[in-house]
Scaffold this motif. Sequence first.
Motif, PDB file in Angstrom:
ATOM      1  N   UNK A   2      44.587  50.293  43.686  1.00 57.49           N
ATOM      2  CA  UNK A   2      45.522  49.220  43.307  1.00 57.49           C
ATOM      3  C   UNK A   2      44.778  47.883  43.381  1.00 57.49           C
ATOM      4  N   UNK A   3      43.978  47.559  42.378  1.00 58.71           N
ATOM      5  CA  UNK A   3      43.057  46.421  42.482  1.00 58.71           C
ATOM      6  C   UNK A   3      43.709  45.046  42.465  1.00 58.71           C
ATOM      7  N   UNK A   4      45.005  44.958  42.124  1.00 57.39           N
ATOM      8  CA  UNK A   4      45.618  43.635  41.972  1.00 57.39           C
ATOM      9  C   UNK A   4      46.209  43.086  43.273  1.00 57.39           C
ATOM     10  N   UNK A   5      46.183  43.843  44.336  1.00 57.97           N
ATOM     11  CA  UNK A   5      46.934  43.447  45.537  1.00 57.97           C
ATOM     12  C   UNK A   5      46.072  42.892  46.672  1.00 57.97           C
ATOM     13  N   UNK A   6      44.762  43.081  46.616  1.00 56.74           N
ATOM     14  CA  UNK A   6      43.882  42.544  47.660  1.00 56.74           C
ATOM     15  C   UNK A   6      43.972  43.277  48.984  1.00 56.74           C
ATOM     16  N   UNK A   7      44.257  44.577  48.942  1.00 57.99           N
ATOM     17  CA  UNK A   7      44.415  45.341  50.182  1.00 57.99           C
ATOM     18  C   UNK A   7      43.160  45.298  51.062  1.00 57.99           C
ATOM     19  N   UNK A   8      41.988  45.177  50.443  1.00 60.09           N
ATOM     20  CA  UNK A   8      40.749  45.131  51.221  1.00 60.09           C
ATOM     21  C   UNK A   8      40.616  43.829  52.006  1.00 60.09           C
ATOM     22  N   UNK A   9      41.385  42.807  51.625  1.00 56.81           N
ATOM     23  CA  UNK A   9      41.306  41.515  52.325  1.00 56.81           C
ATOM     24  C   UNK A   9      42.394  41.369  53.387  1.00 56.81           C
ATOM     25  N   UNK A  10      43.633  41.671  53.046  1.00 56.82           N
ATOM     26  CA  UNK A  10      44.728  41.448  53.999  1.00 56.82           C
ATOM     27  C   UNK A  10      45.257  42.737  54.622  1.00 56.82           C
ATOM     28  N   UNK A  11      44.676  43.883  54.248  1.00 50.40           N
ATOM     29  CA  UNK A  11      45.030  45.224  54.734  1.00 50.40           C
ATOM     30  C   UNK A  11      46.535  45.479  54.769  1.00 50.40           C
ATOM     31  N   UNK A  12      47.250  44.890  53.817  1.00 48.46           N
ATOM     32  CA  UNK A  12      48.673  45.186  53.676  1.00 48.46           C
ATOM     33  C   UNK A  12      49.621  44.181  54.285  1.00 48.46           C
ATOM     34  N   UNK A  13      49.098  43.214  55.039  1.00 48.30           N
ATOM     35  CA  UNK A  13      49.977  42.216  55.653  1.00 48.30           C
ATOM     36  C   UNK A  13      50.560  41.279  54.592  1.00 48.30           C
ATOM     37  N   UNK A  14      51.641  40.615  54.947  1.00 48.64           N
ATOM     38  CA  UNK A  14      52.384  39.814  53.979  1.00 48.64           C
ATOM     39  C   UNK A  14      51.825  38.423  53.767  1.00 48.64           C
ATOM     40  N   UNK A  15      50.580  38.348  53.331  1.00 44.29           N
ATOM     41  CA  UNK A  15      49.950  37.054  53.048  1.00 44.29           C
ATOM     42  C   UNK A  15      50.500  36.473  51.742  1.00 44.29           C
ATOM     43  N   UNK A  16      50.197  35.212  51.492  1.00 52.55           N
ATOM     44  CA  UNK A  16      50.603  34.580  50.231  1.00 52.55           C
ATOM     45  C   UNK A  16      50.041  35.342  49.042  1.00 52.55           C
ATOM     46  N   UNK A  17      48.782  35.760  49.158  1.00 50.25           N
ATOM     47  CA  UNK A  17      48.139  36.518  48.083  1.00 50.25           C
ATOM     48  C   UNK A  17      48.903  37.814  47.818  1.00 50.25           C
ATOM     49  N   UNK A  18      49.272  38.505  48.874  1.00 54.00           N
ATOM     50  CA  UNK A  18      49.956  39.786  48.733  1.00 54.00           C
ATOM     51  C   UNK A  18      51.351  39.607  48.133  1.00 54.00           C
ATOM     52  N   UNK A  19      52.086  38.608  48.632  1.00 47.63           N
ATOM     53  CA  UNK A  19      53.438  38.362  48.118  1.00 47.63           C
ATOM     54  C   UNK A  19      53.398  37.953  46.650  1.00 47.63           C
ATOM     55  N   UNK A  20      52.396  37.149  46.292  1.00 45.47           N
ATOM     56  CA  UNK A  20      52.256  36.743  44.890  1.00 45.47           C
ATOM     57  C   UNK A  20      51.959  37.953  44.005  1.00 45.47           C
ATOM     58  N   UNK A  21      51.124  38.868  44.504  1.00 43.72           N
ATOM     59  CA  UNK A  21      50.808  40.084  43.738  1.00 43.72           C
ATOM     60  C   UNK A  21      52.044  40.960  43.583  1.00 43.72           C
ATOM     61  N   UNK A  22      52.862  41.029  44.619  1.00 45.51           N
ATOM     62  CA  UNK A  22      54.120  41.785  44.521  1.00 45.51           C
ATOM     63  C   UNK A  22      55.022  41.188  43.444  1.00 45.51           C
ATOM     64  N   UNK A  23      55.098  39.860  43.401  1.00 43.39           N
ATOM     65  CA  UNK A  23      55.932  39.194  42.397  1.00 43.39           C
ATOM     66  C   UNK A  23      55.430  39.464  40.986  1.00 43.39           C
TER      67      UNK A  23
END
Length: 257
Positions: free
Chosen positions: A214-235
């Motif tokens: 899942x290359x669009x979510x940045x899992x390697x950086x935030x390991x699944x936590x609800x960072x701004x990057x992760x929430x933006x990718x979810x949106x």
Amino acid sequence: MKENWSIKEIREKMKKGYSEEEWEAFKKDKRKGVEQLVARENKKKQEKQKLIDMNVDMSVFEARYRGDGYKSIAGVDEVGRGPLAGPVVASAVILNPDVTILGLQDSKKLSARKLDELFEEIQEHAIAISVGVMSASEIDELNIYQATKQAMQKAVEGLNVQADLLLVDAMQLPVPTKQVSLIKGDARSVSIAAASIVAKVTRDRMMTKLADKYPYYGFNRHVGYGTKEHLAALDEHGVTEVHRKSFAPVRERLGML
């Protein structure tokens, strides 16, 4: 003992090892280059002594229960309760009492490089290591508390050496083995700290693999936590099968709140 060491020779000695007599001679050498080497070596000695002192402080429970006759003491801990995606991972580790691994502490206080170094040391020297994993869907089915407990239980039951005592980070497990629950155990017990490190490195590596899928979510950086990057990718990209649909930020994006 040799006299008139060159600075290069002293530098090599400090890398490879020296006697107490040689160390005393180095400390008396007034050449600026040698004084700098001695100051650097003194700093390393002080840092090592801090690690030794920390290891002694964090081995109190192990020493106490070994004194009571327990031989196979397993530390148990988990990582990944808080993220919006990915599994919760637990580990159980029985350390070798005859091998000291310096630097064991709460995995959250360690750099990625140090985590990897300690992970390899634990793999090399521990008597037994086991990991338990509960997926995002299992977390949704059970709730995070019960899933965490089951991951820890899996880790304990997966040990190839049966533990006769468990030191568990802030949890009571439904297993017959005698156990001691320690609040903030990863900062108080080397065994729990080792389990924390194994669980952390294992989970981080799993999340890095998920980042490839899942290359669009940045899992390697935030390991699944609800960072701004992760929430933006979810949106932007929506919810995946590895997201925890029972967690509020994910439920919100599914229109469930």
